[in-house]
Design a protein around this motif. Structure first.
Motif, short mmCIF file in Angstrom:
data_model
loop_
_atom_site.label_atom_id
_atom_site.label_comp_id
_atom_site.label_asym_id
_atom_site.label_seq_id
_atom_site.Cartn_x
_atom_site.Cartn_y
_atom_site.Cartn_z
N ILE A 67 3.40 1.81 -7.65
CA ILE A 67 3.88 2.58 -8.80
C ILE A 67 4.11 4.02 -8.33
CG2 ILE A 67 3.38 3.37 -11.13
CD1 ILE A 67 1.47 0.96 -11.37
N LEU A 68 5.37 4.41 -8.34
CA LEU A 68 5.73 5.75 -7.86
C LEU A 68 6.03 6.67 -9.03
CD1 LEU A 68 6.54 7.77 -5.63
CD2 LEU A 68 8.85 6.80 -5.75
N THR A 69 5.42 7.83 -8.99
CA THR A 69 5.71 8.87 -9.98
C THR A 69 6.14 10.11 -9.22
OG1 THR A 69 4.03 8.00 -11.49
CG2 THR A 69 4.84 10.24 -11.90
N VAL A 70 7.34 10.58 -9.52
CA VAL A 70 7.84 11.81 -8.92
C VAL A 70 7.92 12.85 -10.03
CG1 VAL A 70 9.70 12.92 -7.65
CG2 VAL A 70 9.19 10.49 -7.26
N ILE B 188 0.85 -1.19 0.00
CA ILE B 188 0.00 0.00 0.00
C ILE B 188 0.88 1.24 0.00
CG2 ILE B 188 -1.67 1.34 1.33
CD1 ILE B 188 -2.74 -1.26 2.45
N PRO B 189 0.57 2.28 -0.81
CA PRO B 189 -0.53 2.32 -1.77
C PRO B 189 -0.17 1.62 -3.08
CG PRO B 189 0.66 4.37 -1.85
CD PRO B 189 1.31 3.54 -0.77
N ALA B 190 -1.15 1.42 -3.94
CA ALA B 190 -0.89 0.80 -5.23
C ALA B 190 -0.17 1.78 -6.15
CB ALA B 190 -2.20 0.34 -5.87
N ALA B 191 -0.46 3.05 -5.98
CA ALA B 191 0.18 4.08 -6.79
C ALA B 191 0.34 5.34 -5.95
CB ALA B 191 -0.63 4.37 -8.05
N LEU B 192 1.37 6.08 -6.28
CA LEU B 192 1.68 7.29 -5.51
C LEU B 192 2.31 8.31 -6.45
CD1 LEU B 192 1.80 8.51 -2.63
CD2 LEU B 192 4.05 7.47 -2.39
N SER B 193 1.80 9.52 -6.42
CA SER B 193 2.35 10.59 -7.25
C SER B 193 2.70 11.76 -6.34
CB SER B 193 1.33 11.03 -8.31
OG SER B 193 1.86 12.05 -9.12
N VAL B 194 3.95 12.17 -6.38
CA VAL B 194 4.41 13.22 -5.48
C VAL B 194 5.27 14.22 -6.24
CG1 VAL B 194 4.39 11.66 -3.49
CG2 VAL B 194 6.50 11.97 -4.81
N PRO B 195 5.36 15.44 -5.72
CA PRO B 195 6.28 16.40 -6.33
C PRO B 195 7.70 16.11 -5.88
CG PRO B 195 5.12 17.40 -4.50
CD PRO B 195 4.53 16.05 -4.66
N GLU B 196 8.63 16.51 -6.68
CA GLU B 196 10.04 16.31 -6.39
C GLU B 196 10.40 16.93 -5.04
OE1 GLU B 196 12.47 18.03 -9.38
OE2 GLU B 196 14.35 17.23 -8.58
N LEU C 176 9.39 1.12 3.32
CA LEU C 176 10.50 1.69 2.55
C LEU C 176 10.33 3.20 2.56
CD1 LEU C 176 13.01 1.27 0.74
CD2 LEU C 176 11.45 1.31 -1.23
N TYR C 177 11.32 3.86 3.10
CA TYR C 177 11.29 5.32 3.21
C TYR C 177 12.24 5.88 2.16
CZ TYR C 177 12.06 9.94 5.32
OH TYR C 177 12.18 11.29 5.55
N ILE C 178 11.73 6.80 1.34
CA ILE C 178 12.56 7.46 0.34
C ILE C 178 12.63 8.94 0.69
CG2 ILE C 178 12.88 7.99 -2.10
CD1 ILE C 178 11.23 5.54 -2.79
N ALA C 179 13.82 9.40 0.92
CA ALA C 179 14.00 10.81 1.30
C ALA C 179 14.28 11.66 0.05
CB ALA C 179 15.16 10.93 2.28
N ALA C 180 13.80 12.87 0.11
CA ALA C 180 14.08 13.86 -0.94
C ALA C 180 13.91 13.25 -2.34
CB ALA C 180 15.49 14.41 -0.77
N SER C 181 12.71 12.82 -2.64
CA SER C 181 12.45 12.09 -3.88
C SER C 181 12.84 12.90 -5.12
CB SER C 181 10.98 11.69 -3.96
OG SER C 181 10.15 12.85 -3.89
N GLN C 182 13.23 12.17 -6.16
CA GLN C 182 13.67 12.76 -7.43
C GLN C 182 12.90 12.11 -8.58
OE1 GLN C 182 17.84 11.87 -7.54
NE2 GLN C 182 18.31 13.10 -5.73
N PRO C 183 12.77 12.80 -9.70
CA PRO C 183 12.07 12.19 -10.85
C PRO C 183 12.66 10.84 -11.25
CG PRO C 183 12.32 14.53 -11.21
CD PRO C 183 13.08 14.22 -9.93
N GLY C 184 13.96 10.67 -11.06
CA GLY C 184 14.59 9.39 -11.38
C GLY C 184 14.17 8.25 -10.48
N ASP C 185 13.49 8.56 -9.39
CA ASP C 185 12.98 7.52 -8.50
C ASP C 185 11.69 6.92 -9.03
OD1 ASP C 185 13.88 9.49 -5.57
OD2 ASP C 185 15.05 8.00 -6.68
N SER C 186 11.13 7.49 -10.06
CA SER C 186 9.87 6.98 -10.62
C SER C 186 10.07 5.56 -11.14
CB SER C 186 9.40 7.90 -11.75
OG SER C 186 9.14 9.20 -11.28
N ALA C 187 9.28 4.64 -10.61
CA ALA C 187 9.40 3.23 -10.95
C ALA C 187 8.35 2.47 -10.14
CB ALA C 187 10.79 2.69 -10.62
N THR C 188 8.32 1.16 -10.32
CA THR C 188 7.49 0.31 -9.47
C THR C 188 8.37 -0.29 -8.40
OG1 THR C 188 5.94 -0.23 -11.26
CG2 THR C 188 6.00 -1.73 -9.37
N TYR C 189 7.93 -0.20 -7.16
CA TYR C 189 8.69 -0.72 -6.04
C TYR C 189 8.00 -1.98 -5.52
CZ TYR C 189 11.44 3.47 -6.23
OH TYR C 189 12.28 4.46 -6.67
#
Lengths: 115, 115
Positions: B110-113, B7-15, B75-88
């Motif tokens: 599915i993460l979209t930054v 959870i979640p199945a998909a996540l979209s966040v700003p950089e 899984l904690y991702i700090a200071a997300s970047q567009p290059g982090d966009s992928a399926t985890y």
């Protein structure tokens, strides 16, 4: 980390033909490798365990006569999809265990399309 | 039988945002848990492996925690970047002490930054 390589990365074949996919551990020996299958927008499902020098063990529901696995050396396992049909079209991914019970490393995957 | 839920199945966040991906598993008798990243049409890249005796692992901007008693990992991702966009993908070993290397995967997040 350890490197696992798959070949081919992409294959198209006619219905009824057989296709062989190779999985190699490039910088380590793997007595055990695993084959997974991934349908579009779905997660990976374990198909079988490939054991060097012995028969593969298959998960429930996976046809062993259709998905032939050979693990003839410590660095190579092959998956042969026999008499392929369109429903066999999928993304096939192999993995190898580095140290026991250690981390698993995955190949780049092989996308099979059966026409 | 091991079951893994993400959870979640998909996540979209700003950089720049910090974010948390959740994973739960039903069989807590695991010897480790692994987090992977998968880019579209590609194989899996191992991100972090947490042994059952550990509570967390860190690699760069990534931190994974494991709570066996509650059957959860994050899984904690700090200071997300567009290059982090992928399926985890989160993966836990199958039930049964001899199933070394056999993994059950979650459906993935599915993460979209976006920049």
């Amino acid at each position: 980390g350890a490197v696992v390589s798959q070949h081919p990365s992409w294959v198209i074949c006619k219905s009824g033909t057989s296709v062989k996919i190779e999985c190699r551990s490039l910088d380590f020996q793997a007595t055990t490798m695993f084959w997974y299958r991934q349908f579009p927008k779905q997660s990976l499902m374990l198909m079988a365990t490939s054991n060097e020098g012995s028969k593969a063990t298959y998960e429930q529901g996976v046809e062993k006569d259709k998905f032939l696995i050979n693990h003839a050396s410590l660095t190579l396992s092959t998956l042969t999809v026999t008499s392929a049909h369109p429903e066999d079209s999928s993304f096939y991914i192999c993995s190898a265990r580095w140290r026991s019970p250690g981390e698993l490393f995955f190949g780049e995957g092989s996308r099979l399309t059966v026409l | 039988k091991q079951e893994v839920t993400q959870i979640p199945a998909a996540l979209s966040v700003p950089e720049g945002e910090n974010l948390v991906l959740n994973c739960s598993f039903t069989d807590s008798a695991i010897y480790n848990l692994q987090w992977f990243r998968q880019d579209p049409g590609k194989g899996l890249t191992s991100l972090l492996l947490i042994q059952s005796s550990q509570r967390e692992q860190t690699s760069g901007r990534l931190n994974a925690s494991l709570d066996k008693s509650s059957g959860r990992s994050t899984l904690y991702i700090a200071a997300s970047q567009p290059g982090d966009s992928a399926t985890y993908l989160c993966a836990a070993p199958n039930a049964g002490g001899t199933s070394y290397g056999k993994l059950t995967f979650g459906q993935g997040t599915i993460l979209t930054v976006h920049p």
